[in-house]
Design a protein around this motif. Structure first.
Motif, mmCIF file in Angstrom:
data_model
loop_
_atom_site.group_PDB
_atom_site.id
_atom_site.type_symbol
_atom_site.label_atom_id
_atom_site.label_comp_id
_atom_site.label_asym_id
_atom_site.label_seq_id
_atom_site.Cartn_x
_atom_site.Cartn_y
_atom_site.Cartn_z
ATOM 1 N N ALA A 127 38.731 -70.806 35.399
ATOM 2 C CA ALA A 127 40.073 -71.181 35.828
ATOM 3 C C ALA A 127 41.034 -71.135 34.642
ATOM 4 N N TYR A 128 42.298 -70.827 34.932
ATOM 5 C CA TYR A 128 43.325 -70.790 33.890
ATOM 6 C C TYR A 128 43.900 -72.186 33.666
ATOM 7 N N ASN A 129 44.189 -72.515 32.405
ATOM 8 C CA ASN A 129 44.873 -73.780 32.135
ATOM 9 C C ASN A 129 46.376 -73.574 32.292
ATOM 10 N N ALA A 130 47.141 -74.649 32.132
ATOM 11 C CA ALA A 130 48.588 -74.588 32.393
ATOM 12 C C ALA A 130 49.296 -73.571 31.490
ATOM 13 N N GLN A 131 48.921 -73.546 30.228
ATOM 14 C CA GLN A 131 49.564 -72.619 29.296
ATOM 15 C C GLN A 131 49.257 -71.166 29.657
ATOM 16 N N GLN A 132 48.005 -70.894 30.006
ATOM 17 C CA GLN A 132 47.617 -69.533 30.387
ATOM 18 C C GLN A 132 48.332 -69.091 31.652
ATOM 19 N N ARG A 133 48.466 -70.023 32.588
ATOM 20 C CA ARG A 133 49.148 -69.690 33.844
ATOM 21 C C ARG A 133 50.604 -69.298 33.580
ATOM 22 N N GLN A 134 51.247 -70.035 32.682
ATOM 23 C CA GLN A 134 52.655 -69.742 32.385
ATOM 24 C C GLN A 134 52.825 -68.395 31.715
ATOM 25 N N ILE A 135 51.913 -68.060 30.794
ATOM 26 C CA ILE A 135 51.970 -66.768 30.108
ATOM 27 C C ILE A 135 51.808 -65.621 31.098
ATOM 28 N N LEU A 136 50.836 -65.756 31.996
ATOM 29 C CA LEU A 136 50.586 -64.709 32.989
ATOM 30 C C LEU A 136 51.735 -64.599 33.988
ATOM 31 N N LYS A 137 52.262 -65.740 34.405
ATOM 32 C CA LYS A 137 53.364 -65.736 35.370
ATOM 33 C C LYS A 137 54.580 -64.999 34.812
ATOM 34 N N GLU A 138 54.941 -65.288 33.558
ATOM 35 C CA GLU A 138 56.121 -64.661 32.952
ATOM 36 C C GLU A 138 55.947 -63.144 32.854
ATOM 37 N N LYS A 139 54.745 -62.715 32.564
ATOM 38 C CA LYS A 139 54.479 -61.278 32.406
ATOM 39 C C LYS A 139 54.396 -60.563 33.754
ATOM 40 N N ILE A 140 53.568 -61.088 34.660
ATOM 41 C CA ILE A 140 53.284 -60.379 35.917
ATOM 42 C C ILE A 140 54.462 -60.428 36.879
ATOM 43 N N SER A 141 55.116 -61.580 36.986
ATOM 44 C CA SER A 141 56.211 -61.710 37.958
ATOM 45 C C SER A 141 57.354 -60.749 37.655
ATOM 46 N N ILE A 142 57.510 -60.375 36.383
ATOM 47 C CA ILE A 142 58.561 -59.428 36.002
ATOM 48 C C ILE A 142 58.093 -57.987 36.156
ATOM 49 N N GLU A 143 56.894 -57.685 35.650
ATOM 50 C CA GLU A 143 56.408 -56.301 35.643
ATOM 51 C C GLU A 143 55.882 -55.835 36.995
ATOM 52 N N ASN A 144 55.302 -56.756 37.773
ATOM 53 C CA ASN A 144 54.719 -56.353 39.059
ATOM 54 C C ASN A 144 54.802 -57.525 40.045
ATOM 55 N N PRO A 145 55.962 -57.723 40.675
ATOM 56 C CA PRO A 145 56.163 -58.850 41.583
ATOM 57 C C PRO A 145 55.144 -58.898 42.730
ATOM 58 N N GLN A 146 54.731 -57.734 43.205
ATOM 59 C CA GLN A 146 53.752 -57.716 44.296
ATOM 60 C C GLN A 146 52.398 -58.253 43.826
ATOM 61 N N LEU A 147 52.008 -57.905 42.625
ATOM 62 C CA LEU A 147 50.761 -58.420 42.055
ATOM 63 C C LEU A 147 50.856 -59.930 41.860
ATOM 64 N N TRP A 148 52.021 -60.408 41.480
ATOM 65 C CA TRP A 148 52.191 -61.853 41.321
ATOM 66 C C TRP A 148 52.078 -62.562 42.674
ATOM 67 N N LEU A 149 52.570 -61.920 43.720
ATOM 68 C CA LEU A 149 52.437 -62.498 45.056
ATOM 69 C C LEU A 149 50.957 -62.584 45.445
ATOM 70 N N MET A 150 50.183 -61.578 45.069
ATOM 71 C CA MET A 150 48.736 -61.626 45.288
ATOM 72 C C MET A 150 48.137 -62.841 44.580
ATOM 73 N N CYS A 151 48.517 -63.057 43.319
ATOM 74 C CA CYS A 151 48.007 -64.204 42.552
ATOM 75 C C CYS A 151 48.342 -65.516 43.251
ATOM 76 N N CYS A 152 49.547 -65.605 43.784
ATOM 77 C CA CYS A 152 49.973 -66.828 44.470
ATOM 78 C C CYS A 152 49.167 -67.065 45.745
ATOM 79 N N PHE A 153 48.898 -66.007 46.480
ATOM 80 C CA PHE A 153 48.060 -66.140 47.673
ATOM 81 C C PHE A 153 46.688 -66.704 47.306
ATOM 82 N N LEU A 154 46.093 -66.154 46.244
ATOM 83 C CA LEU A 154 44.774 -66.617 45.827
ATOM 84 C C LEU A 154 44.820 -68.087 45.415
#
Length: 378
Positions: free
Chosen positions: A196-223
């Motif tokens: 599992a990702y900790n809070a800091q890791q989640r924030q780093i991934l969110k900032e990167k993925i939500s900008i570069e690939n919003p659809q992939l970020w939506l997948m992450c949110c579903f999971l």
């Protein structure tokens, strides 16, 4: 009416035959073979003079015959079942199992059966199904665990899957008992292959993925919010989102367990879906469409995982972290924030609470707050 009912047919009366093993022998006419066919009775409680007398009273009427030799044909089929080669029987069981398994499971079973049959052909050529035993299974597992460096989990999966197919063969009448039932498994160490990702890791991934690939970020949110699996999420359609009761329908044909199910939709995911404007599209479209928006075609099975790995690796994350880790993260955070284990089990669509407890332990979050905080001082 049977056209042969009033005809007279040749026969030979029953007689008691003495020898190492007593039996009753008589001959009846076979319509299929157009000749007399010998029949033997070997059942102990039926082999006696009284039974001979009873049989002869019936036979002397002259109108007893074998309809299409069905009794002998059935005996021959039963004989063939009993003497079937182990490799032939397992191939048959594998073919029959395809009707109830999904693609990935079918491939796994095929791999396991193929390797086991190779081992049998190399070391026990011509062995019949009825002669399989735990010693052979032990030799097979020991050999390949050493040669292929199997983990305990892989070893156990091989034995369990082969045993499942032998159980199927038992149900079909090919073997009386499954010799592999209760076969000892190796203890599996808790794996850290998914974390599992900790809070800091989640924030780093969110900032990167939500900008570069919003659809992939939506997948992450579903999971994260639904505890569904990537392969299930990629096949979700807009019509499966039930806004009126905050549920998401996961139909049997995409569910890992092959059963219809529903999961709760947290308010955060509900708002995210509304903001994404997916409900402006026809409801029969896939939410995560191949073109980046809802569409008639969904992504290939591992498409999201491959894209996720590229981004994750670029950020220096360990290989143990995967797209699937968002599901583990959601479960872990829900439990740590007080969601009841029964509710987590239902959201995961687990069979029972023991499965959920084992899952939480593997994530390192299953513990007792009362023991940690309310224990008496010595």
């Amino acid at each position: 009416m049977d056209e042969n009912e009033n005809k007279k047919f040749p026969y030979k009366l029953a007689k008691l035959v003495e020898g190492k093993r007593k039996y009753i022998e008589y001959w009846l006419w076979s319509i299929e073979k157009n000749k007399l066919v010998r029949i033997r009775i070997t059942q102990k409680d039926k082999v006696n003079e009284l039974e001979v007398i009873k049989l002869n009273k019936k036979i002397e009427k002259g109108n007893i015959y074998l309809l299409s030799n069905s009794e002998l044909a059935q005996k021959e089929r039963e004989k063939n079942k009993t003497n079937i080669l182990a490799v032939d029987a397992l191939e048959l069981a594998l073919e029959n199992s395809k009707t109830r398994m999904r693609g990935k499971s079918t491939n796994s079973y095929k791999t396991h059966v193929t390797l086991f049959c190779k081992f049998l052909n190399d070391n026990f050529e011509g062995i019949e199904l009825r002669n399989l035993d735990t010693t052979i299974m032990e030799q097979f597992l020991n050999f390949y665990q050493k040669e292929k460096n199997w983990s305990a989990k892989t070893r156990n999966t091989y034995s369990q899957n082969i045993s499942t197919l032998v159980t199927d063969l038992k149900k079909l009448g090919y073997i009386r008992e499954n010799p592999f039932v209760g076969f000892a498994t190796q203890k599996v160490k808790n794996s850290s292959s998914h974390r599992a990702y900790n809070a800091q890791q989640r924030q780093i991934l969110k900032e990167k993925i939500s900008i570069e690939n919003p659809q992939l970020w939506l997948m992450c949110c579903f999971l994260f919010y639904t505890f569904a699996r990537p392969n299930e999420v990629r096949q979700l359609k807009i019509s499966y989102i039930e806004l009126e009761n905050n549920k998401i329908f996961i139909p049997a044909h995409i569910a890992k367990n092959g059963k219809d199910g529903r999961v709760d939709m947290p308010v955060q995911l509900r708002q995210l879906l509304i903001d994404s404007k997916i409900f402006d599209y026809p409801s029969n479209l896939y939410i995560l469409g191949k073109e980046g928006n809802p569409s008639n075609e969904c992504h290939a099975r591992y498409s999201f995982s491959k894209k996720y790995k590229i981004i994750k690796d670029s950020l220096g994350f360990e290989s143990a972290f995967t797209l699937y880790s968002w599901k583990h993260t959601g479960v872990s955070e829900a439990y740590k924030n007080g969601v009841d284990i029964l509710e987590i089990s239902q959201q995961c669509r687990h069979w029972d609470l023991n499965e959920t407890r084992t899952y939480l332990r593997s994530l390192g979050v299953y513990s007792s707050e009362k023991i940690k905080n309310n224990f008496p001082t010595l």
